[in-house]
Write an enzyme that holds these catalytic residues in place. Structure first.
Site, PDB file in Angstrom:
ATOM      1  N   SER A 125       0.801  -1.226   0.000  1.00  0.00           N
ATOM      2  CA  SER A 125       0.000   0.000   0.000  1.00  0.00           C
ATOM      3  C   SER A 125       0.835   1.276   0.000  1.00  0.00           C
ATOM      4  CB  SER A 125      -0.975   0.007   1.185  1.00  0.00           C
ATOM      5  OG  SER A 125      -0.304  -0.246   2.391  1.00  0.00           O
ATOM      6  N   HIS A 176       1.589   4.880   4.370  1.00  0.00           N
ATOM      7  CA  HIS A 176       0.706   5.441   3.351  1.00  0.00           C
ATOM      8  C   HIS A 176       1.069   6.894   3.061  1.00  0.00           C
ATOM      9  CE1 HIS A 176      -2.690   2.376   4.448  1.00  0.00           C
ATOM     10  NE2 HIS A 176      -1.607   1.800   3.963  1.00  0.00           N
TER      11      HIS A 176
END
Length: 204
Positions: A125, A176
């Protein structure tokens, strides 16, 4: 007769590698088990700092905690990575993907050292958020769109994804954010439009 080429081969290759690694590990143990993934390359700051296992910053990008984690990331990678790779070229796409994943892991590791709160982490991610960051910059340079994706849609996706991460447990939000920032900066450095056209000058 010419054969049709895959429009975004690097996106497909990265997704395939993630899927293959997942099923190889699934045949050997439980991918939902943090200790199992730790023994197969997941990121854990004490192992990186004390044992100098720096490869974990990279290998963790290709590991996932269970099938749902894998599929969520791969669907996003294929849908968004496809658009970015077509627009920016194969080589630049790979640079953005890999460096964003590393950038996200570096920020996450720095924060864990600062707080002395360590956890086992894995997933693509951070790299995918880098793709999103680069897409946002490209959209900004192309009147708010890249392919079928609008800049507003990308911003909404970023806000929704970060909100979900910060309101859920077990999510590496710093990875992230680090990936997103790295991808946006790399987009600035690597992407530029042809004069009078909306494409890039990269042949990837």
């Amino acid at each position: 007769m010419k054969k049709n080429k895959v429009s975004a081969p690097c996106t497909i290759l990265l997704a395939a590698i993630n899927v293959i690694v997942f099923f190889i590990l699934t045949s050997q143990g439980m991918t939902e088990d943090g200790l199992f993934l730790l023994e197969h390359g997941a990121m854990y700051v004490p192992r990186i700092m004390e044992d100098e296992e720096y490869y974990r910053l990279f290998s963790s990008m290709f590991l996932h905690f269970g099938f749902e984690h894998l599929m969520n990331n791969m669907v996003t990678l294929v849908l968004l990575g496809w658009n970015l790779e077509i627009e920016i070229g194969k080589f630049k796409f790979l640079v953005i993907y890999i460096l964003s994943g590393l950038g996200g892991n570096f920020l996450s590791a720095w924060y864990e050292v600062w707080t002395a709160d360590y956890s086992i982490s894995a997933g693509a991610s951070g790299a995918i958020f880098g793709v999103i960051g680069a897409l946002l910059y490209v959209a900004m340079r192309n009147r708010g769109r890249i392919g079928d994706i609008s800049g507003r849609g990308i911003v909404f996706m970023i806000i929704l994804s970060l909100y979900y991460g910060f309101t859920s447990s077990g999510v590496d939000n710093l990875a992230h954010i680090g990936g997103l920032i790295t991808g946006f900066v790399l987009g600035i450095l690597l992407y530029w439009k042809r004069n009078g056209k909306g494409g890039t000058n990269s042949q990837g």
